[in-house]
Scaffold this motif. Structure first.
Motif, PDB file in Angstrom:
ATOM      1  N   GLU A 307    -125.388   9.376  29.543  1.00  0.00           N
ATOM      2  CA  GLU A 307    -124.271   8.633  28.673  1.00  0.00           C
ATOM      3  C   GLU A 307    -124.501   7.066  28.495  1.00  0.00           C
ATOM      4  OE1 GLU A 307    -121.091  10.188  30.802  1.00  0.00           O
ATOM      5  OE2 GLU A 307    -121.454  12.322  30.237  1.00  0.00           O
ATOM      6  N   GLN A 308    -124.769   6.387  29.642  1.00  0.00           N
ATOM      7  CA  GLN A 308    -124.776   5.057  29.559  1.00  0.00           C
ATOM      8  C   GLN A 308    -126.060   4.484  28.809  1.00  0.00           C
ATOM      9  OE1 GLN A 308    -124.882   5.277  33.675  1.00  0.00           O
ATOM     10  NE2 GLN A 308    -122.913   4.628  34.177  1.00  0.00           N
ATOM     11  N   LEU A 309    -127.257   5.285  28.564  1.00  0.00           N
ATOM     12  CA  LEU A 309    -128.129   4.704  27.869  1.00  0.00           C
ATOM     13  C   LEU A 309    -127.962   5.473  26.367  1.00  0.00           C
ATOM     14  CD1 LEU A 309    -131.130   5.455  30.124  1.00  0.00           C
ATOM     15  CD2 LEU A 309    -130.148   3.086  29.556  1.00  0.00           C
ATOM     16  N   GLY A 310    -126.858   6.339  26.087  1.00  0.00           N
ATOM     17  CA  GLY A 310    -126.445   6.490  24.714  1.00  0.00           C
ATOM     18  C   GLY A 310    -127.099   7.532  24.140  1.00  0.00           C
ATOM     19  N   PHE A 311    -127.796   8.513  25.110  1.00  0.00           N
ATOM     20  CA  PHE A 311    -128.560   9.762  24.572  1.00  0.00           C
ATOM     21  C   PHE A 311    -127.479  10.775  24.163  1.00  0.00           C
ATOM     22  CE2 PHE A 311    -131.791   8.852  28.173  1.00  0.00           C
ATOM     23  CZ  PHE A 311    -132.247   8.104  27.502  1.00  0.00           C
ATOM     24  N   CYS A 312    -126.133  10.746  24.670  1.00  0.00           N
ATOM     25  CA  CYS A 312    -124.907  11.444  24.250  1.00  0.00           C
ATOM     26  C   CYS A 312    -123.668  10.607  24.613  1.00  0.00           C
ATOM     27  CB  CYS A 312    -124.976  12.722  24.973  1.00  0.00           C
ATOM     28  SG  CYS A 312    -124.592  12.663  26.716  1.00  0.00           S
ATOM     29  N   ALA A 313    -122.560  11.197  23.973  1.00  0.00           N
ATOM     30  CA  ALA A 313    -121.370  10.475  24.183  1.00  0.00           C
ATOM     31  C   ALA A 313    -120.810  10.859  25.587  1.00  0.00           C
ATOM     32  CB  ALA A 313    -120.362  11.213  23.192  1.00  0.00           C
ATOM     33  N   GLU A 314    -119.814  10.170  26.098  1.00  0.00           N
ATOM     34  CA  GLU A 314    -119.368  10.349  27.285  1.00  0.00           C
ATOM     35  C   GLU A 314    -118.793  11.689  27.554  1.00  0.00           C
ATOM     36  OE1 GLU A 314    -117.260   6.857  29.843  1.00  0.00           O
ATOM     37  OE2 GLU A 314    -115.665   7.935  28.815  1.00  0.00           O
ATOM     38  N   GLY A 315    -119.208  12.409  28.450  1.00  0.00           N
ATOM     39  CA  GLY A 315    -118.491  13.576  28.895  1.00  0.00           C
ATOM     40  C   GLY A 315    -119.401  14.557  28.458  1.00  0.00           C
ATOM     41  N   GLU A 316    -120.478  14.426  27.682  1.00  0.00           N
ATOM     42  CA  GLU A 316    -121.328  15.443  27.222  1.00  0.00           C
ATOM     43  C   GLU A 316    -122.877  15.668  27.814  1.00  0.00           C
ATOM     44  OE1 GLU A 316    -121.694  14.712  23.000  1.00  0.00           O
ATOM     45  OE2 GLU A 316    -119.674  14.779  22.761  1.00  0.00           O
ATOM     46  N   ALA A 317    -122.866  14.929  28.852  1.00  0.00           N
ATOM     47  CA  ALA A 317    -124.169  14.792  29.793  1.00  0.00           C
ATOM     48  C   ALA A 317    -124.503  16.156  30.333  1.00  0.00           C
ATOM     49  CB  ALA A 317    -124.124  13.973  30.688  1.00  0.00           C
ATOM     50  N   GLU A 318    -123.392  17.019  30.865  1.00  0.00           N
ATOM     51  CA  GLU A 318    -123.671  18.441  31.287  1.00  0.00           C
ATOM     52  C   GLU A 318    -124.165  19.268  30.160  1.00  0.00           C
ATOM     53  OE1 GLU A 318    -121.150  16.370  32.042  1.00  0.00           O
ATOM     54  OE2 GLU A 318    -121.351  16.195  34.248  1.00  0.00           O
TER      55      GLU A 318
END
Lengths: 395, 157
Positions: A307-318
């Motif tokens: 999320e912090q590197l912008g690969f996905c929105a916050e909360g979508e890493a899982e």
């Protein structure tokens, strides 16, 4: 910003070897220098990352390695920035090369790490926050990782299985990496059955501490082309930014966050700002990234970095993880090396090792862990006391 | 023999009329708080507070759980475990509303992660960190608001 060419990379295998750190660093440096095929007398700058666990030779790491490799009159520096030390050493060298002081620099870091928790220096130091957090709270590094993981569970619905899945993924990558310390493939049950260290995190969610060494030879693009390196991997962005006040996420080594009572939180938090800087310098963005090496001090911290590197929105890493996006074969593999979970942390070498892996990936030399067609890679790393780093490399 | 109670480290917390408080600092004209109050360089994190005369202030003694975890293995020195064998400690990060900051602390004895959830109201309590033959060394701890506590030294409250 002009780019730097990476013309040589080298590592000593990670492990618990118990030998002197100088040996690991020297082995890594010789490999990098062999690849680069440069005349040792052309190396005008030696930039060492400091180890604080090996006495005086560690504090003057640059000079220690310069001597071990044979004094050639090069200028020298030694940098300490906790886990970000290696990139700080690279940044010092970049300044020397881009300002024309030298054409070629060697970046080098290595560590011999004692067993068990990393801990503060001896002696009573009640005016040192790093000492106080151990003394009064019992807040080891994994305590902060546990706080982070619990927060992900509460905010985003992460599960302990999700955290385990990070370890499982990275262990599958590490099976193909002879430089890693742990090359066994784990499954979810292995992780879930390992003992709790800092609830909800278990032993296999948390990285170990290791011995290891890594080195880079970098030079100006002009020197690279003049010496047969026609299409080198290039450093297009470097970041060692400090936080913008107030940093309201509790992190080691503090017992309290900054206060947002008078100044509102910045729009981008500290760890987001680390990656923002390399995107800004390079003119590239998260959509351009093909491969990433991020600091998985714990499995849940790897998810944060998506999320912090912008690969996905916050909360979508899982979701990104569960969908296989970040596994080799997915759209954006993360930690193809196996990450810290497979290496264990050798503090001054780790940020350099991330760049070594990205360089192999961008050259297409990563063997069975190769990310097909990788052209842009990013690393991210977290230190403490306001240190962190990121490197963006491209080909 | 009654042991003497002394703070494990001076200047970080106090009790006023039986109520526990952390001792923080703030700039007189701004609501920017710092804890601990007097660590060199800590206030410097706030560019607007650099060079300011800080005033000592008692921080709010209640807040809400921001997150929580455990130290399931004995931390290394300078931590001194009060039990042998070591019993896991629970640690809470508690957000103070007025100060808009999060402060760590051990939870009182017997509190486990199962007793906590994010957002729960907590209060500060002065408890025993560890002891030797003559002293009980005290520290601040968090406990759910209104909870009774068995002191780490074994005395009820």
């Amino acid at each position: 910003m002009d780019e730097l060419a990476i013309i040589g990379v080298g590592m000593h295998p990670w492990g618990k070897w118990g030998r002197n750190f100088v040996e690991y660093g020297t082995v890594a440096a010789r490999k990098a220098l062999d690849e680069a095929q440069v005349d040792w007398n052309d190396v005008g700058y030696i930039s060492g990352a400091i180890t604080v666990r090996n006495g005086y030779p560690g504090y003057v790491a640059g000079a220690t390695f310069a001597r071990a490799l044979g004094f050639n009159g090069a200028q020298v520096a030694s940098s300490y920035a906790a886990c970000a030390s290696g990139v700080t050493a690279l940044q010092v060298a970049r300044g020397q090369i881009l300002s024309g002081v030298t054409d070629v620099a060697l970046i080098i870091g290595a560590d011999t790490t004692p067993k068990g928790f990393l801990k503060p220096n001896e002696g009573d130091r009640p005016d040192d926050t790093d000492w106080l957090r151990f003394k009064l709270v019992g807040a080891t590094n994994p305590v902060y990782f546990g706080l982070n993981a619990r927060r992900r569970m509460d905010l985003f619905g992460a599960t302990q299985e999700d955290f385990a899945r990070v370890k499982v993924k990275n262990s599958r990558h590490a099976v193909h990496n002879g430089l890693a310390r742990f090359t066994k493939e784990y499954d979810i049950d292995d992780v879930m059955n390992s003992p709790v260290v800092s609830d909800p995190l278990r032993l296999l969610d948390i990285c170990a501490t290791s011995d290891g060494g890594a080195a880079l030879v970098v030079c100006s693009m002009k020197y690279a082309r003049a010496h047969g390196h026609t299409d080198p991997v290039r450093v297009a962005g470097l970041s060692t930014v400090t936080p913008v006040y107030p940093d309201t996420v509790i992190d080691l080594p503090y017992m309290a966050t900054d206060s947002a009572g008078a100044t509102p939180e910045p729009l981008r938090g500290f760890k987001q700002s680390i990656g923002d800087k390399v995107y800004e310098e390079s003119g590239l963005g998260p959509d351009d990234v093909d491969v990433a090496e991020v600091y998985d001090l714990s499995s849940s911290l790897e998810l944060d970095w998506y999320e912090q590197l912008g690969f996905c929105a916050e909360g979508e890493a899982e979701k990104l993880l569960r969908d296989g996006v970040t596994e080799i074969g997915g759209r954006l593999p993360v930690n193809p090396s196996g990450g810290l979970g497979a290496f264990g942390e050798a503090v001054p070498a780790q940020a350099i090792a991330q760049v070594c892996e990205l360089t192999w990936q961008l050259r297409g030399e990563a063997g069975k862990r190769q990310v097909e067609g990788a052209r842009v890679g990013i690393s991210a790393n977290q230190g403490l006391f306001g240190h962190g780093s990121s490197v963006l490399v491209r080909r | 023999m009654t042991k003497t109670r002394v703070p494990a480290v001076d200047g970080l917390f106090t009790e006023v009329d039986g109520v526990a408080h952390l001792i923080g600092a703030k700039t007189p004209d701004r609501d920017s708080y710092f804890f601990p109050a007097h660590l060199p360089g800590m206030a410097g994190g706030d560019p607007a507070a650099v060079g300011a005369e800080l005033e000592e202030v008692l921080l709010s003694n209640t807040g809400t759980v921001w997150s929580y975890t455990t130290s399931s293995y004995a931390p290394p020195p300078p931590f001194v475990a009060n039990t042998d064998p070591y019993e896991p400690i629970t640690i809470a990060a508690v957000k103070l509303e007025r100060e808009q900051m999060v402060v760590l602390g051990q939870c009182t004895q017997g509190i486990t992660p199962d007793d906590l959830e994010i957002g729960m109201e907590m209060e500060l309590y002065i408890d025993v960190l560890n002891e030797d033959d003559e002293h009980e060394y005290t520290v601040w701890k968090w406990r759910p608001r209104g909870a009774a506590t068995t002191d780490a030294a074994g005395e009820g409250n």
